[in-house]
Write a protein that holds these residues in place. Sequence first.
Motif, PDB file in Angstrom:
ATOM      1  N   MET A  41       0.841  -1.197   0.000  1.00  0.00           N
ATOM      2  CA  MET A  41       0.000   0.000   0.000  1.00  0.00           C
ATOM      3  C   MET A  41       0.878   1.249   0.000  1.00  0.00           C
ATOM      4  SD  MET A  41      -3.187  -1.028   0.257  1.00  0.00           S
ATOM      5  CE  MET A  41      -4.126   0.287   1.030  1.00  0.00           C
ATOM      6  N   ARG A  44      -0.694   6.274   3.970  1.00  0.00           N
ATOM      7  CA  ARG A  44      -2.014   6.854   4.222  1.00  0.00           C
ATOM      8  C   ARG A  44      -1.937   7.763   5.447  1.00  0.00           C
ATOM      9  NH1 ARG A  44      -6.103   1.983   4.538  1.00  0.00           N
ATOM     10  NH2 ARG A  44      -4.340   1.043   5.647  1.00  0.00           N
TER      11      ARG A  44
ATOM     12  N   ASP B   1     -11.221   3.770  -4.016  1.00  0.00           N
ATOM     13  CA  ASP B   1     -10.858   4.104  -5.393  1.00  0.00           C
ATOM     14  C   ASP B   1      -9.472   4.757  -5.398  1.00  0.00           C
ATOM     15  OD1 ASP B   1     -11.905   6.490  -7.872  1.00  0.00           O
ATOM     16  OD2 ASP B   1     -10.986   4.523  -8.101  1.00  0.00           O
ATOM     17  N   GLN B   2      -8.558   4.123  -6.101  1.00  0.00           N
ATOM     18  CA  GLN B   2      -7.189   4.628  -6.113  1.00  0.00           C
ATOM     19  C   GLN B   2      -7.088   5.847  -7.006  1.00  0.00           C
ATOM     20  OE1 GLN B   2      -4.703   1.045  -6.969  1.00  0.00           O
ATOM     21  NE2 GLN B   2      -3.105   2.386  -6.180  1.00  0.00           N
ATOM     22  N   GLN B   3      -6.700   6.948  -6.457  1.00  0.00           N
ATOM     23  CA  GLN B   3      -6.558   8.168  -7.244  1.00  0.00           C
ATOM     24  C   GLN B   3      -5.186   8.280  -7.892  1.00  0.00           C
ATOM     25  OE1 GLN B   3      -8.474  11.829  -5.665  1.00  0.00           O
ATOM     26  NE2 GLN B   3      -8.483  10.701  -3.744  1.00  0.00           N
ATOM     27  N   LYS B   5      -2.112   5.824  -9.245  1.00  0.00           N
ATOM     28  CA  LYS B   5      -1.826   4.429  -9.562  1.00  0.00           C
ATOM     29  C   LYS B   5      -0.428   4.259 -10.121  1.00  0.00           C
ATOM     30  CE  LYS B   5      -6.657   3.603 -10.779  1.00  0.00           C
ATOM     31  NZ  LYS B   5      -7.588   3.138 -11.843  1.00  0.00           N
ATOM     32  N   CYS B  23       3.311   6.725 -13.500  1.00  0.00           N
ATOM     33  CA  CYS B  23       2.288   7.012 -12.500  1.00  0.00           C
ATOM     34  C   CYS B  23       1.082   7.619 -13.225  1.00  0.00           C
ATOM     35  CB  CYS B  23       2.864   7.982 -11.477  1.00  0.00           C
ATOM     36  SG  CYS B  23       1.735   8.478 -10.168  1.00  0.00           S
ATOM     37  N   TYR B  25      -2.970   9.193 -12.660  1.00  0.00           N
ATOM     38  CA  TYR B  25      -3.869   9.719 -11.642  1.00  0.00           C
ATOM     39  C   TYR B  25      -5.246   9.975 -12.242  1.00  0.00           C
ATOM     40  CZ  TYR B  25      -2.606  14.309 -13.644  1.00  0.00           C
ATOM     41  OH  TYR B  25      -2.375  15.374 -14.476  1.00  0.00           O
ATOM     42  N   VAL B 102      -1.783  12.399  -1.827  1.00  0.00           N
ATOM     43  CA  VAL B 102      -2.186  11.007  -2.039  1.00  0.00           C
ATOM     44  C   VAL B 102      -1.019  10.256  -2.658  1.00  0.00           C
ATOM     45  CG1 VAL B 102      -3.814   9.458  -3.177  1.00  0.00           C
ATOM     46  CG2 VAL B 102      -4.590  11.701  -2.380  1.00  0.00           C
ATOM     47  N   GLY B 104       0.825   6.788  -4.345  1.00  0.00           N
ATOM     48  CA  GLY B 104       0.663   5.525  -5.039  1.00  0.00           C
ATOM     49  C   GLY B 104       1.245   4.398  -4.196  1.00  0.00           C
ATOM     50  N   LYS B 105       1.090   3.160  -4.694  1.00  0.00           N
ATOM     51  CA  LYS B 105       1.541   2.007  -3.926  1.00  0.00           C
ATOM     52  C   LYS B 105       3.026   1.743  -4.070  1.00  0.00           C
ATOM     53  CE  LYS B 105      -2.865  -0.449  -3.862  1.00  0.00           C
ATOM     54  NZ  LYS B 105      -3.567  -1.730  -4.156  1.00  0.00           N
TER      55      LYS B 105
END
Lengths: 117, 113
Positions: A41, A44, B1-3, B5, B23, B25, B102, B104-105
Amino acid sequence: NAGVTQTPKFQVLKTGQSMTLQCAQDMNHNSMYWYRQDPGMGLRLIYYSASEGTTDKGEVPNGYNVSRLNKREFSLRLESAAPSQTSVYFCASSELFQLYYSGNTIYFGEGSWLTVV
Amino acid sequence: DQQVKQNSPSLSVQEGRISILNCDYTNSMFDYFLWYKKYPAEGPTFLISISSIKDKNEDGRFTVFLNKSAKHLSLHIVPSQPGDSAVYFCAASAEGGSEKLVFGKGTKLTVNP
């Protein structure tokens, strides 16, 4: 120059126990943050403090409380730890809250690994 | 919802070649974008940023490109070095506020000697 320092680095808690993560920055920054990162993840936001004397909820605040003790220090408290709070916690700070206009960024501490069993 | 990615969990390149991390968005309100690098057991460190009024920003070996119409940004590392091996996070902010940052992963980059 330490930057953002957070303690402890590692902690194992039993379900229901409480603990406080401490964070201090020496960059005279106005804004401070607590993030959590779970496997696979992105980071956050849990809580933030835009300036001394203010705190606000981020994306995932449930189960946490914070205190902006002074300009330097921002603590995160888990009142009754749950296994879902097993994570890596990052404290961070920025000079200003508005990143865009200042060309600013957020500076992170090294992380605190928390396991709740 | 992923903003925000980052669709490639990992990327492997040879030393000296170019690394391109992507990336995407979804939020058209995003106006400030940042890339962070993270080594194991350390906190993320800032690499480079770009505001929505630009389409390119360079800092040494690192260049970020922004394509607003495609809602896409990329980080180019040239030449890649083994020390660049890390996880790279893309982050985006709406209205410039840090509380709206925000992430990303992440993409794990491995640069092979």
